[in-house]
Design a protein around this motif. Structure first.
Motif, short mmCIF file in Angstrom:
data_model
loop_
_atom_site.label_atom_id
_atom_site.label_comp_id
_atom_site.label_asym_id
_atom_site.label_seq_id
_atom_site.Cartn_x
_atom_site.Cartn_y
_atom_site.Cartn_z
N GLY A 294 0.59 -1.39 -0.21
CA GLY A 294 0.00 -0.09 0.01
C GLY A 294 0.40 0.99 -0.42
N LEU A 295 0.38 2.22 0.10
CA LEU A 295 1.12 3.45 0.36
C LEU A 295 1.71 4.31 1.42
N TYR B 278 -7.61 -0.36 0.74
CA TYR B 278 -6.66 -1.18 0.69
C TYR B 278 -6.77 -2.22 1.79
N LEU B 279 -6.28 -1.51 2.99
CA LEU B 279 -6.19 -1.33 4.56
C LEU B 279 -6.61 -2.23 5.21
N LEU B 280 -7.73 -1.85 4.67
CA LEU B 280 -9.26 -2.43 5.54
C LEU B 280 -9.21 -3.51 5.31
N ASN B 281 -9.13 -4.15 4.05
CA ASN B 281 -9.61 -5.63 2.99
C ASN B 281 -8.37 -6.32 3.73
N ASN C 211 5.17 3.47 -3.02
CA ASN C 211 4.04 2.52 -2.76
C ASN C 211 3.98 1.14 -3.26
N TYR C 212 3.60 -0.24 -2.17
CA TYR C 212 4.23 -1.56 -1.99
C TYR C 212 3.32 -2.14 -2.91
N ALA C 213 3.83 -3.17 -3.30
CA ALA C 213 2.81 -4.07 -4.12
C ALA C 213 3.63 -5.58 -3.60
N TRP C 214 3.20 -6.84 -2.87
CA TRP C 214 3.19 -7.90 -3.02
C TRP C 214 3.84 -8.86 -4.21
#
Length: 322
Positions: free
Chosen positions: A58-59, A216-219, A80-83
């Protein structure tokens, strides 16, 4: 008395070392050595336990960091991170010191030394040497404390950051990272605040950015449940996990005194050597014939002297590519 090529190299190298030992600023001014390069070893930092790279995605906003002249983004920096299965894709945006927009991409892979741990990754970016990225502490939702360091030949290039999910990180979270670094023997005062908020290009759409990131973080994290207190880092008198035993205060002071004594002795011997070479080998006046005499009959001596002036630059390259 004539100076051969080996002596000429030793003399020039000794002068370079003396400048480096005297002052990092002097070394940077005279030899172009980055100011962040300093004597010492990297800290042995404990990593975030049970780190989950997916929750870290996320951000993030850069809140504080150690100045780095090789980093283009200076203000309004976001990450902005994406695994992606086994690596982290990083998209960085920000402004240069001249307010020019910059975008940069990088990949972070899990380091395989000493043992694979997703809290210890290696950053890979075009035109930039690989560097470690060690997550020391994070709650995934609000803050992150990150450490990075390379060492070589008794010198180190040490960097660390405080990241926040919001450009205005609460003071208690910043203090938490400060105390965490301090407990590990890392001088957090080298960090400077990063300009964020109103002056930044993203300001007109900040609410939307934060709302999307919160969704996004909520998910991936679930509902946000703020804690009433901030986790307390280890006290300064306690050894950090996975770090060498600190021993008693008396033992530490004794060890420090011995190290200082040895360093002073080494510097004194170096000064005496330089003084002896200067008195015996350098002519009193300058001139083409005297320069030739100083270098002797070795046609490579002059090249060796000029080459030795680049030793530090070679060293810096080796340091960053290690």
């Amino acid at each position: 008395m004539m100076m051969n090529a080996a002596d000429a190299v030793s003399w020039a190298t000794a002068l370079i070392l003396m400048v480096m030992l005297a002052s990092p600023r002097d070394a940077e001014a005279v030899l172009g050595i980055p100011e962040f390069l300093e004597m010492g070893k990297c800290a042995k930092v404990p990593l975030k336990e049970d780190f989950d790279p997916v929750k870290y995605t996320g951000l993030w906003f850069d809140i504080e960091s150690v100045p780095n002249e090789y980093q283009h983004t200076k203000k309004c920096v976001t990450q902005n991170y994406a695994w992606k299965d086994n690596y982290m894709n990083v998209a960085t945006r920000g402004l240069t010191s001249e307010d020019k927009k910059v975008r940069q991409g990088a990949i972070m892979r899990v380091a395989d030394k000493p043992t694979p741990n997703p809290a210890h990754m290696t950053v890979e970016a075009a035109g930039v040497p690989a560097a470690p990225y060690q997550i020391i502490s994070t709650d995934y939702r609000t803050y992150s404390c990150v450490y990075s360091c390379l060492e070589y030949f008794g010198f180190r290039a040490e960097f660390f950051w405080i990241f926040g999910r919001n450009p205005m990180l609460p003071a208690e979270k910043i203090r938490l990272c400060h105390r965490t670094f301090e407990n590990l023997g890392v001088n957090y005062k080298k960090m400077v605040p990063i300009v964020q908020g109103a002056p930044c290009p993203y300001s007109d759409k900040l609410d939307q950015m934060l709302a999307e990131n919160e969704d996004y973080l909520l998910n991936i994290l679930g509902p946000y449940q703020p804690t009433s207190s901030v986790p307390t880092p280890l006290p300064l008198t306690t050894a950090a996990p996975n770090s060498p035993s600190s021993g008693t205060v008396e033992e530490e002071l004794k060890e420090i005194k011995e190290i200082v004594k040895e360093e002073k002795k080494a510097v004194q011997e170096l000064e005496e050597k330089i003084l002896l070479i200067s008195e015996e080998n350098l002519p009193g006046n300058t001139g083409e014939s005297e320069d030739k005499e100083m270098m002797g009959d070795d046609p490579n001596a002059a090249t060796c002297v000029s080459t030795s002036a680049t030793l530090v630059l070679i060293f810096v390259t080796a340091l960053l590519q290690r």
